[in-house]
Design an enzyme around this catalytic site. Structure first.
Site, PDB file in Angstrom:
ATOM      1  N   SER A  82      32.862  59.588  82.989  1.00 30.11           N
ATOM      2  CA  SER A  82      33.456  60.897  83.233  1.00 30.11           C
ATOM      3  C   SER A  82      32.370  61.938  83.454  1.00 30.11           C
ATOM      4  CB  SER A  82      34.293  61.288  82.016  1.00 30.11           C
ATOM      5  OG  SER A  82      34.702  62.633  82.093  1.00 30.11           O
ATOM      6  N   SER A  83      32.796  63.123  83.906  1.00 34.28           N
ATOM      7  CA  SER A  83      31.889  64.272  83.977  1.00 34.28           C
ATOM      8  C   SER A  83      32.343  65.376  83.041  1.00 34.28           C
ATOM      9  CB  SER A  83      31.873  64.842  85.394  1.00 34.28           C
ATOM     10  OG  SER A  83      31.455  63.867  86.290  1.00 34.28           O
ATOM     11  N   GLY A 134      36.909  70.158  87.227  1.00 36.22           N
ATOM     12  CA  GLY A 134      36.151  70.266  88.478  1.00 36.22           C
ATOM     13  C   GLY A 134      35.457  68.983  88.908  1.00 36.22           C
ATOM     14  N   GLY A 135      35.912  67.813  88.382  1.00 36.05           N
ATOM     15  CA  GLY A 135      35.253  66.557  88.761  1.00 36.05           C
ATOM     16  C   GLY A 135      33.785  66.631  88.365  1.00 36.05           C
ATOM     17  N   ASP A 178      37.594  56.641  88.538  1.00 36.71           N
ATOM     18  CA  ASP A 178      36.265  57.155  88.164  1.00 36.71           C
ATOM     19  C   ASP A 178      35.245  56.028  88.005  1.00 36.71           C
ATOM     20  OD1 ASP A 178      36.852  59.804  88.308  1.00 36.71           O
ATOM     21  OD2 ASP A 178      36.772  60.220  86.171  1.00 36.71           O
ATOM     22  N   GLN A 205      42.848  57.496  86.260  1.00 33.07           N
ATOM     23  CA  GLN A 205      41.467  57.681  85.792  1.00 33.07           C
ATOM     24  C   GLN A 205      40.537  56.525  86.165  1.00 33.07           C
ATOM     25  OE1 GLN A 205      39.720  60.702  84.915  1.00 33.07           O
ATOM     26  NE2 GLN A 205      41.482  60.910  83.561  1.00 33.07           N
ATOM     27  N   ARG A 237      39.162  58.691  76.088  1.00 35.81           N
ATOM     28  CA  ARG A 237      39.085  58.275  77.490  1.00 35.81           C
ATOM     29  C   ARG A 237      40.000  57.070  77.716  1.00 35.81           C
ATOM     30  NH1 ARG A 237      37.820  60.493  82.354  1.00 35.81           N
ATOM     31  NH2 ARG A 237      36.398  59.241  83.620  1.00 35.81           N
ATOM     32  N   THR A 262      42.763  68.389  85.874  1.00 32.59           N
ATOM     33  CA  THR A 262      42.011  68.549  84.632  1.00 32.59           C
ATOM     34  C   THR A 262      42.143  69.975  84.072  1.00 32.59           C
ATOM     35  OG1 THR A 262      40.509  66.872  85.472  1.00 32.59           O
ATOM     36  CG2 THR A 262      39.728  68.075  83.581  1.00 32.59           C
TER      37      THR A 262
HETATM   38  N1  GLU Z   1      38.291  62.450  86.310  1.00 30.26           N
HETATM   39  C1  GLU Z   1      37.276  63.439  86.202  1.00 30.26           C
HETATM   40  C2  GLU Z   1      36.303  63.113  85.104  1.00 30.26           C
HETATM   41  O1  GLU Z   1      36.648  62.544  84.131  1.00 30.26           O
HETATM   42  C3  GLU Z   1      37.816  64.813  85.987  1.00 30.26           C
HETATM   43  C4  GLU Z   1      38.541  65.270  87.192  1.00 30.26           C
HETATM   44  C5  GLU Z   1      38.567  66.747  87.408  1.00 30.26           C
HETATM   45  O2  GLU Z   1      37.899  67.494  86.729  1.00 30.26           O
HETATM   46  O3  GLU Z   1      39.306  67.176  88.266  1.00 30.26           O
HETATM   47  O4  GLU Z   1      35.168  63.426  85.215  1.00 30.26           O
END
Ligand code: GLU
Length: 583
Positions: free
Chosen positions: A467-468, A489-490, A443, A440, A114, A403
């Site tokens: 993060s997710s 997908g965030g 986030d 990043q 990360r 991503t």
């Molecule tokens: N920045 C997001 C994360 O780390 C991922 C972004 C995405 O999946 O488009 O959770």
């Protein structure tokens, strides 16, 4: 080593659970996706397999596996190619997380690559002068949201432990493509065409637009010799060529000289970056063991909570994609998100009560608020273990359209699940030596304090943003890999991954059927149904249970490998360009 979990530690418990597992019902026919997506067929193989977001990348990974390379070797080759052909999603200017299972030792490892905040970052970097949070793009574009990239260090660390082929050789397919060029794909073209920020920096615009200022059309041969040169340097000099040499210098210059939003990055930040070995987060789901990424990602924790909450319901008696299935999933996901939004941040800064949050007694208690006949409305965070009062203010976060996820199993049976990202599509829009830098740090919570309480995921020097991302490995009762899964997908990643696991494990779909399922989600607010899919028909019955519904596109990028007694089955998300390849 303390950060490694051994599969043998779980075997007894899993076998006992398998003995009393319920028999599943027959699966339903796969429901309809929105019409713009073309159906993809499951790919089958016997020895090894890769599923990634782009055919060039899957081919590069496959050729490494064919040469006897390990899963990690194949991941490095595929990832470098993705940097060339899917530059909007991931690359050496970003970071990621990698879950690995080594078949010889039974070890499960979690690699954390990360991004970190620079030492000189200000906690109010994402606030306007009046103290209100900046808009997302106001913060994301430029240098201020660029974290020290972690991908190269993470891949080098994984390669030192599990690589078989020489590091330098793994860069050849990407260097070739960057030099000789590749055809601009439909997805890359459309993302360039709709992006409103990509022309902010002339160097970036020069790569993605033609002389008339139009997005490069589909099929245009796109060459990126500067990226080829960067990759050559890293191939030869390893991670230190990235963090300490001319590349590192140029990153610092680009970040601090950015207009708008100059950053505060130093060469010392670059040089001190380390990828971290984390303790994988593993927990049982029925007779399987599910292992995911621990904090600073919320992915593993939230996925395990959702599964743990749903374990109390016999899903095999419920039709997938029914009102009942969506309702139960939405309620469980709300509870998981209420906890995630309060507790998860960088564990090196704030202790995250992961053990308490996954405790079976805690989950049993939380499950009581799920009423099969009525929506609970908004879920409140729980109080695991000795915590008597919610210590932080909630922080929803999680926005993004980029991503990428890669799943691999090699001939020896080593399994790898890796999600990587530059955060938003095209990240900060800053291009250095042919690659895009991440944004990043958006986030983090933009606000350090909400309603008078501190936010766990606040901006701090040297901290990693929550993060997710949820690269996940699932094992069967004998301790063998059963499923390798992950998605972009965030914050929707968590729902995409959890639902795919349910599709395969409970509803007995194959990997392709499971990733092709229309999506539903609830991140503790609206119940989202994938726009244009057969799920739209559930709007009225769900509203009758008290759900507030939003129909919305849900562009996951699930890349999954399922290991069955008859061989490997690969599933590539029909919503993206990826393919599964194997032998
Ligand atoms: N920045 C997001 C994360 O780390 C991922 C972004 C995405 O999946 O488009 O959770």
């Amino acid at each position: 080593m303390a950060s490694i979990v051994k599969i043998s530690a779980y075997l007894g418990a899993l076998l006992a659970l398998a003995a009393c597992a319920a028999q599943p019902i027959d699966p339903q026919a796969t429901p309809e996706l929105p019409s713009q997506y073309k159906a993809k067929a499951a790919v089958k193989a016997q020895k090894y397999m890769i599923v990634s977001a782009n055919p060039h990348a899957s081919r590069a990974g496959l050729s490494v596996l064919q040469k006897g390379g390990s899963a990690v070797d194949a991941a490095i080759a595929a990832q470098m190619v993705l940097n060339v052909v899917e530059p909007q999603s991931s690359g050496i200017g970003g970071g990621g997380f990698l879950m690995h299972y080594a078949t010889k030792t039974g070890s499960i490892e979690a690699f954390d690559g990360r991004e970190t905040a620079p030492a000189k970052i200000s906690p109010d970097v994402f606030l306007r002068p009046d103290g209100r949070p900046k808009g997302f793009y106001e913060a994301a574009v430029g240098g201020a949201a660029v974290g020290v990239p972690g991908l190269v260090a993470m891949l080098e660390s994984a390669h030192k432990k599990h690589g078989k082929l020489p590091w330098a050789d793994l860069f050849s397919p990407a260097i070739n493509l960057a030099e000789k060029g590749f055809s601009v794909s439909e997805r890359l073209h459309s993302l360039v065409a709709r992006d409103k920020k990509l022309k902010t920096f002339p160097q970036t615009a020069a790569l993605f637009y033609d002389a008339q200022g139009k997005a490069l059309s589909i099929g245009t041969l796109l060459k990126n010799p500067e990226l080829a040169q960067s990759l050559r340097l890293i191939a030869k000099g390893g991670a230190s060529a990235f963090y300490q040499g001319e590349i590192g210098n140029d990153i610092v210059k680009a970040v601090n000289g950015a207009n708008p939003n100059p950053g505060m990055l130093s060469l010392a930040d670059m040089k001190s970056y380390t990828a971290k070995d984390r303790v994988p987060l593993c927990g049982p789901y029925r007779s399987w063991l599910v292992c995911g990424m621990p904090p600073p990602s919320s992915g593993g924790l939230a996925t395990l909570q959702i599964l743990g909450l749903l374990e109390g319901f016999d899903l095999t008696k419920i039709k997938p994609q029914s009102t009942e299935a969506v309702h139960l999933f939405a309620e469980a996901e709300k509870l998981a998100f209420a906890d995630r939004n309060i507790y998860v941040s960088d564990p090196d800064f704030i202790p995250v009560p992961t053990t308490g949050l996954l405790d079976s007694g805690y989950l049993t208690d939380r499950r009581k608020s799920i009423d099969p006949k009525k929506s609970m409305g908004k879920a409140e965070p729980g109080l695991p273990g000795l915590i008597s009062e919610a210590p932080f203010a909630p922080d929803q976060g999680g926005f993004g359209f980029s991503t990428t996820h890669i799943s691999i199993i090699d001939e020896e049976g080593n399994a790898l699940s890796m999600t990587t990202s530059i955060e938003n599509a095209f990240g900060s829009r800053l291009l250095v030596r042919g690659f895009l830098l991440n944004n990043q740090l958006t986030d983090f919570s933009f606000l350090p304090i909400k309603n008078g309480s501190p936010v766990a995921n606040s901006v701090e020097a040297n901290k990693r943003p929550r993060s997710s991302m949820a690269p996940t490995l699932v094992f069967d009762a004998l301790g063998k890999p059963a499923l390798i899964v992950g998605s972009p997908g965030g914050s929707r990643i968590i729902g995409y991954v959890s639902n795919t696991i349910l599709g395969v494990l409970d509803w007995k779909m194959d990997a392709q059927e499971a990733v092709s399922l229309p999506h539903y989600q609830n991140r503790n607010d609206l119940t989202e149904l994938e726009k244009g899919s057969s799920l739209e028909a559930l709007k009225i019955p769900l509203e009758a249970l008290g759900h507030k519904i939003r129909l919305t596109p849900m562009t996951s990028g699930l890349h999954v490998i399922q290991v069955t007694p008859d061989g490997l089955i690969g599933g590539a998300d029909p919503r993206r360009e990826g393919i599964a390849l194997g032998r």
